[in-house]
Design a protein around this motif. Structure first.
Motif, PDB file in Angstrom:
ATOM      1  N   TRP A 121       0.846  -1.194   0.000  1.00  8.90           N
ATOM      2  CA  TRP A 121       0.000   0.000   0.000  1.00  8.90           C
ATOM      3  C   TRP A 121       0.880   1.243   0.000  1.00  8.90           C
ATOM      4  CZ3 TRP A 121      -0.139  -3.237   4.443  1.00  8.90           C
ATOM      5  CH2 TRP A 121       0.476  -2.739   5.589  1.00  8.90           C
ATOM      6  N   LEU A 122       0.264   2.371  -0.309  1.00 10.55           N
ATOM      7  CA  LEU A 122       0.973   3.651  -0.258  1.00 10.55           C
ATOM      8  C   LEU A 122       0.019   4.745   0.181  1.00 10.55           C
ATOM      9  CD1 LEU A 122       0.103   5.407  -3.009  1.00 10.55           C
ATOM     10  CD2 LEU A 122       1.696   3.835  -4.101  1.00 10.55           C
ATOM     11  N   MET A 123       0.594   5.817   0.691  1.00  6.84           N
ATOM     12  CA  MET A 123      -0.173   6.971   1.163  1.00  6.84           C
ATOM     13  C   MET A 123       0.523   8.243   0.711  1.00  6.84           C
ATOM     14  SD  MET A 123      -0.853   5.679   5.091  1.00  6.84           S
ATOM     15  CE  MET A 123      -1.579   7.260   5.552  1.00  6.84           C
ATOM     16  N   GLY A 124      -0.255   9.275   0.436  1.00  6.42           N
ATOM     17  CA  GLY A 124       0.312  10.563   0.081  1.00  6.42           C
ATOM     18  C   GLY A 124       0.652  10.671  -1.394  1.00  6.42           C
ATOM     19  N   ALA A 183       4.596   0.823   1.489  1.00  4.49           N
ATOM     20  CA  ALA A 183       4.711  -0.364   2.328  1.00  4.49           C
ATOM     21  C   ALA A 183       4.894  -1.611   1.481  1.00  4.49           C
ATOM     22  CB  ALA A 183       3.466  -0.506   3.208  1.00  4.49           C
ATOM     23  N   PHE A 184       5.739  -2.522   1.985  1.00  5.47           N
ATOM     24  CA  PHE A 184       6.012  -3.794   1.318  1.00  5.47           C
ATOM     25  C   PHE A 184       5.906  -4.905   2.361  1.00  5.47           C
ATOM     26  CE2 PHE A 184       8.573  -0.414  -0.574  1.00  5.47           C
ATOM     27  CZ  PHE A 184       8.152  -0.447  -1.896  1.00  5.47           C
ATOM     28  N   ALA A 185       4.980  -5.830   2.155  1.00 10.26           N
ATOM     29  CA  ALA A 185       4.765  -6.928   3.101  1.00 10.26           C
ATOM     30  C   ALA A 185       5.544  -8.161   2.676  1.00 10.26           C
ATOM     31  CB  ALA A 185       3.283  -7.261   3.206  1.00 10.26           C
ATOM     32  N   ALA A 186       5.965  -8.948   3.659  1.00 10.53           N
ATOM     33  CA  ALA A 186       6.655 -10.205   3.384  1.00 10.53           C
ATOM     34  C   ALA A 186       5.728 -11.153   2.632  1.00 10.53           C
ATOM     35  CB  ALA A 186       7.116 -10.847   4.689  1.00 10.53           C
ATOM     36  N   GLN A 187       6.289 -11.931   1.706  1.00  9.25           N
ATOM     37  CA  GLN A 187       5.483 -12.832   0.893  1.00  9.25           C
ATOM     38  C   GLN A 187       5.336 -14.222   1.510  1.00  9.25           C
ATOM     39  OE1 GLN A 187       6.624 -12.806  -3.233  1.00  9.25           O
ATOM     40  NE2 GLN A 187       6.628 -10.594  -3.362  1.00  9.25           N
ATOM     41  N   ILE A 188       6.270 -14.599   2.371  1.00  7.68           N
ATOM     42  CA  ILE A 188       6.164 -15.843   3.118  1.00  7.68           C
ATOM     43  C   ILE A 188       6.559 -15.545   4.559  1.00  7.68           C
ATOM     44  CG2 ILE A 188       6.684 -17.291   1.107  1.00  7.68           C
ATOM     45  CD1 ILE A 188       9.473 -17.745   2.273  1.00  7.68           C
ATOM     46  N   PRO A 189       6.206 -16.406   5.525  1.00  6.04           N
ATOM     47  CA  PRO A 189       6.626 -16.165   6.906  1.00  6.04           C
ATOM     48  C   PRO A 189       8.144 -16.020   6.982  1.00  6.04           C
ATOM     49  CG  PRO A 189       5.006 -17.920   6.827  1.00  6.04           C
ATOM     50  CD  PRO A 189       5.360 -17.619   5.405  1.00  6.04           C
ATOM     51  N   GLY A 190       8.593 -14.962   7.646  1.00  4.78           N
ATOM     52  CA  GLY A 190      10.031 -14.756   7.704  1.00  4.78           C
ATOM     53  C   GLY A 190      10.402 -13.452   8.361  1.00  4.78           C
ATOM     54  N   THR A 191      11.527 -12.900   7.927  1.00  4.83           N
ATOM     55  CA  THR A 191      12.080 -11.684   8.510  1.00  4.83           C
ATOM     56  C   THR A 191      12.523 -10.739   7.400  1.00  4.83           C
ATOM     57  OG1 THR A 191      14.249 -12.764   8.659  1.00  4.83           O
ATOM     58  CG2 THR A 191      12.866 -12.805  10.628  1.00  4.83           C
ATOM     59  N   ILE A 192      12.565  -9.454   7.728  1.00  5.39           N
ATOM     60  CA  ILE A 192      13.051  -8.424   6.809  1.00  5.39           C
ATOM     61  C   ILE A 192      14.269  -7.767   7.443  1.00  5.39           C
ATOM     62  CG2 ILE A 192      12.512  -6.241   5.669  1.00  5.39           C
ATOM     63  CD1 ILE A 192       9.586  -7.117   5.599  1.00  5.39           C
ATOM     64  N   HIS A 193      15.342  -7.646   6.668  1.00  3.34           N
ATOM     65  CA  HIS A 193      16.599  -7.113   7.191  1.00  3.34           C
ATOM     66  C   HIS A 193      17.013  -5.858   6.416  1.00  3.34           C
ATOM     67  CE1 HIS A 193      17.524 -10.790   9.564  1.00  3.34           C
ATOM     68  NE2 HIS A 193      16.790 -11.358   8.623  1.00  3.34           N
ATOM     69  N   GLU A 194      17.447  -4.853   7.153  1.00  2.00           N
ATOM     70  CA  GLU A 194      17.976  -3.638   6.532  1.00  2.00           C
ATOM     71  C   GLU A 194      19.477  -3.792   6.323  1.00  2.00           C
ATOM     72  OE1 GLU A 194      18.675   0.873   8.053  1.00  2.00           O
ATOM     73  OE2 GLU A 194      16.564   0.242   7.958  1.00  2.00           O
ATOM     74  N   VAL A 195      19.949  -3.454   5.138  1.00  2.00           N
ATOM     75  CA  VAL A 195      21.363  -3.609   4.783  1.00  2.00           C
ATOM     76  C   VAL A 195      21.894  -2.277   4.272  1.00  2.00           C
ATOM     77  CG1 VAL A 195      23.019  -4.851   3.342  1.00  2.00           C
ATOM     78  CG2 VAL A 195      20.949  -6.019   4.145  1.00  2.00           C
ATOM     79  N   GLN A 196      23.008  -1.825   4.826  1.00  2.00           N
ATOM     80  CA  GLN A 196      23.663  -0.623   4.349  1.00  2.00           C
ATOM     81  C   GLN A 196      24.729  -1.011   3.323  1.00  2.00           C
ATOM     82  OE1 GLN A 196      22.657   2.426   5.088  1.00  2.00           O
ATOM     83  NE2 GLN A 196      21.111   1.630   6.517  1.00  2.00           N
TER      84      GLN A 196
END
Length: 231
Positions: A32-35, A79-92
């Motif tokens: 989804w998105l807003m604004g 917004a971006f939702a996970a497609q399967i059960p799991g985790t999302i990690h931020e990488v620099q």
């Protein structure tokens, strides 16, 4: 740009964009998105300026087309939702180090991301090694988010230290880690082990992210409960 990861089993990444800021994702990733956020789907992004670059990105799982989400005239949220059960990690990603990511691991990134194909194995083993053969190469200068299945186990391999991993459980690793496919020893292991003929050897130095759940294993577990087509 400010990112928030909400949830546990099926997390969602929400990114707040200031006016003029941009985030890049696959065309099927938006939740989804807003604004005042404008979408632009193109092949000429994520480090690709031509058709061939887009094709090589698609081979690795990144997609022939990518979508740019840019806040125009004010702040917005994507917004971006996970497609399967799991985790999302931020990488620099700082330009001096790149990452190898599993086939469908890239979720989105800020402008400056470069996506390509990372291949570090001979053709024969790669064909039979399945998921371990084609990996996404995540590089450039950006903040990126990677989706891994199930729980995440992180190992910091020292120089000379190695581990054997089923290819499907490799989530991501730093480009300083050496990757190669190896055959499973023993005839009985190969024929009756149930894990295929090949395992991946990861050798340090560098960090490795392993995922406990793979999409094929999830599909296999659910298959008995899915309705069967009538003949």
């Amino acid at each position: 740009m400010r990112a928030t990861i909400t949830g546990t089993t099926l997390p969602v990444l929400q990114i707040e964009l200031a006016a003029g800021e941009k985030v890049i994702a696959g065309p099927d990733q938006l939740s989804w998105l807003m604004g005042p956020v404008e979408m632009n789907t193109t092949t000429s992004t994520a480090g690709s300026s031509g058709l061939w670059g887009a094709v090589t990105r698609a081979i690795s799982g990144g997609g022939l087309f990518m979508t740019e989400f840019e806040a125009r005239g004010g702040a917005g949220v994507v917004a971006f939702a996970a497609q399967i059960p799991g985790t999302i990690h931020e990488v620099q990603v700082d330009g001096g180090r790149s990452y190898m990511v599993h086939h469908h691991g890239f979720l989105c990134a800020s402008a400056g991301v470069e996506l390509g194909t990372g291949v570090q194995q001979s053709l024969g083993a790669g064909i039979f090694g399945g998921e371990g053969f084609v990996l996404q190469k995540l590089s450039g200068r950006c903040t990126a988010w990677v989706e891994l299945g199930g729980e995440t186990v992180i190992h910091e391999l020292q120089a000379g230290q190695s581990m054997l991993v089923h290819p499907g459980h490799i989530g991501m690793f730093e480009d300083s880690v050496h990757f190669e496919m190896t055959t499973v020893r023993g005839v009985k292991n190969m024929m009756f082990g149930g894990d295929g003929l090949f395992l991946a050897r990861l050798s340090g130095p560098g960090k490795v992210w392993l995922q406990t759940l793979t999409a094929p294993k999830l599909a296999h577990a659910l298959a008995p409960y899915m309705p069967k087509a009538e003949r």
